[in-house]
Scaffold this active site. Structure first.
Site, PDB file in Angstrom:
ATOM      1  CB  ALA A   1       0.712  11.116   3.842  1.00 27.54           C
ATOM      2  CB  SER A   2       5.267   8.865   5.413  1.00 23.23           C
ATOM      3  OG  SER A   2       4.544   7.647   5.679  1.00 23.23           O
ATOM      4  N   GLY A   3       5.120   7.540   2.221  1.00 27.13           N
ATOM      5  CA  GLY A   3       5.590   6.606   1.377  1.00 27.13           C
ATOM      6  C   GLY A   3       4.822   5.439   1.088  1.00 27.13           C
TER       7      GLY A   3
ATOM      8  CB  VAL B   1       4.601  -0.488   3.071  1.00 27.45           C
ATOM      9  CG1 VAL B   1       5.172  -1.809   3.575  1.00 27.45           C
ATOM     10  CG2 VAL B   1       4.512   0.643   3.869  1.00 27.45           C
TER      11      VAL B   1
ATOM     12  CG  ASP C   1      -3.502   3.012  18.805  1.00 25.68           C
ATOM     13  OD1 ASP C   1      -4.645   2.935  19.145  1.00 25.68           O
ATOM     14  OD2 ASP C   1      -3.226   3.421  17.587  1.00 25.68           O
TER      15      ASP C   1
ATOM     16  N   GLY D   1       0.829  -0.979  -0.067  1.00 22.70           N
ATOM     17  CA  GLY D   1       0.114  -0.053  -0.030  1.00 22.70           C
ATOM     18  C   GLY D   1       0.757   1.141   0.022  1.00 22.70           C
TER      19      GLY D   1
END
Length: 482
Positions: free
Chosen positions: A218-220, A222, A328, A215
């Site tokens: 916003a940051s890159g 995988v 979390d 997938g």
């Protein structure tokens, strides 16, 4: 020297005439939020808050639990204001939590915290927090009837969106930027330090990239690769550093990841700087996917629930022994291997890839939150135990309590109700009931620790993790992930 000229009060004064009175400056509108002692209702709410409350809460709810409502909307607006893209979600310590609590109070009392396009004025607003009673302890008995539902899921999502549109839009308070201002390293300094802790080799010599991407966020992106030495598949996150505004956070998180190694954590394996401006982070890959797929698409036996809880508890215990809080715990952050292996993650791989907006709306997902997270009372390691109890409910019911509610309303219900209702309670074994009771004590002092729960009799009923494999395969088939 004319001392009088230096200290005179009005520099615009006409020596030959009356004083000139200028326009007011730094005008501040003070809004005191308080409970009416006679009616119990809240008074003095900023207009933006009134709009949020009016959309989501009945008059009876506002009157019966005004303190829970204040806590919920205060935490919600701070959390939405703080929301920013994250590369990973680092673990926290109790000191981090104390600083966050202070930041919430400072933010809510900052000059522009309550400004919104919905406000009639642009005046500054300050909050006077009412005295808040202790939450009632509902953990000894089942909670009251379930809360009022607000239509179908589509309507709820639209309502949640409308509330987000009303979120307070203040400029970031200088107080909340204290750490950033004190941080003197330049971006190039941070990149140099990242290079120093990364593997200096060429990742393409060690890993063979597949054509399977997990997938993008916003940051890159995988992607899946094969370790040419171990022949095992790994997940590699390719982060474009030119798009990262808070590079110092990423540096700190990489340092944290390197320190934690446990059989029930998704472990960090390596990191590389590629082409000078791309960071590759190599992590373990669990090919079974998130526990969420299993709990939403299949029915788990109690022995399987016990097995998952036991594995997750070992990860929680490991972190707690090191003074670290996960904060979390939920099925989205529990990943499975096809052989049933269970590992906890908190590194953003799922959150940045899987676009379930309802489950990922806030900084820290509300549906699994302990009451003390919202009220900021006795907030510490045992928040993870509460979240584990909610995750157990997920495995029983297929979803956490209040999932169909907008986040703000969910926060209110958590603060107001304490322990949620469990529809299938009467069908559960006494061991599982006791386990959930120990997790979902509203009184933190009565809630079990990770060490205590590991000795609980319910965990003795666990069955082999390999029994999860048919459920994982079934979920993948249903979700077309096979």
């Amino acid at each position: 020297m004319n001392i009088g000229r230096i200290f005179r009060k009005n520099p615009h004064r006409d020596e030959n005439g009356p004083s000139v009175i200028g326009h007011p400056t730094n005008v501040t509108q003070i809004v005191h939020v308080r409970r009416n002692k006679e009616t119990g209702q809240l008074e003095g709410l900023p207009l933006a808050w009134q709009r949020q409350i009016g959309n989501l809460f009945t008059q009876a709810e506002r009157n019966n639990n005004p303190d829970a409502l204040i806590h919920a909307i205060k935490y919600y607006n701070y959390s939405m204001k703080k929301k920013e893209p994250e590369h990973f979600k680092p673990f926290v310590t109790e000191q981090d939590i104390d600083e966050e609590s202070e930041a919430i109070d400072l933010y809510m009392n900052s000059d522009d915290a309550h400004q919104s396009r919905e406000c009639l004025t642009t005046s500054n607003v300050k909050i006077l927090q009412p005295t808040l009673p202790e939450l009632s302890n509902r953990s000894e008995t089942l909670p009251a009837l379930p809360p009022k539902q607000f239509g179908n899921k589509l309507k709820v999502n639209n309502l949640a969106k409308s509330v987000e549109d009303l979120t307070l839009e203040a400029e970031e308070s200088p107080v909340l930027r204290r750490k950033t201002q004190d941080y003197e390293k330049t971006d190039e300094d941070i990149l140099d330090e990242l290079r120093s802790i990364c593997n200096s080799g060429n990742p393409n010599d060690r890993y063979s990239r597949s054509n399977k991407d997990l997938g993008a966020g916003a940051s890159g992106i995988v992607f899946v690769a094969t370790d040419l030495i171990t022949r095992k598949q790994v997940a590699i996150k390719d982060i474009d550093m030119t798009k990262q505004h808070r590079k110092e956070l990423l540096l700190g998180e990489i340092k944290i990841l390197r320190e934690f190694k446990h059989k029930n954590l998704v472990n960090f394996l390596d990191a590389y700087m590629v082409y000078d401006d791309h960071l590759w982070v190599v992590m373990e890959l669990l090919d079974g996917g998130p526990l969420t797929d299993v709990v939403t698409e299949t029915v788990m036996k109690e022995g399987q629930i016990a097995a998952v809880c036991y594995e997750v508890l070992q990860a929680i215990h490991y972190l707690h022994c090191r003074g670290t809080i996960h904060r979390d715990i939920k099925s989205d952050n529990v990943l499975l291997g096809m052989d049933g292996i269970v590992k906890v993650t908190d590194f953003g791989f799922c959150a940045n890839i899987v676009g379930d907006e309802q489950r990922q709306t806030m900084v820290g997902t509300p549906y699994w939150m302990a009451p003390e997270v919202v009220t900021r009372k006795q907030y510490g390691k045992k928040v993870d135990i509460w979240s584990l109890g909610i995750m157990a409910i997920e495995m029983i019911e297929g979803e956490p309590p209040y999932l169909k509610e907008p986040p703000l309303r969910a926060l209110y219900l958590i603060a107001a109700n304490g322990r949620p209702q469990i529809p299938r309670w009467n069908t559960l074994s006494s061991d599982l009931q006791s386990f959930i009771d120990d997790c979902l004590q509203v009184d933190v002092a009565k809630r079990a620790s990770a060490d205590q729960l590991l000795q609980h009799s319910f965990l003795n009923t666990r069955i082999d993790l390999s029994t999860l494999t048919p459920l994982i395969k079934a979920a993948k088939k249903i979700l077309h992930k096979a």
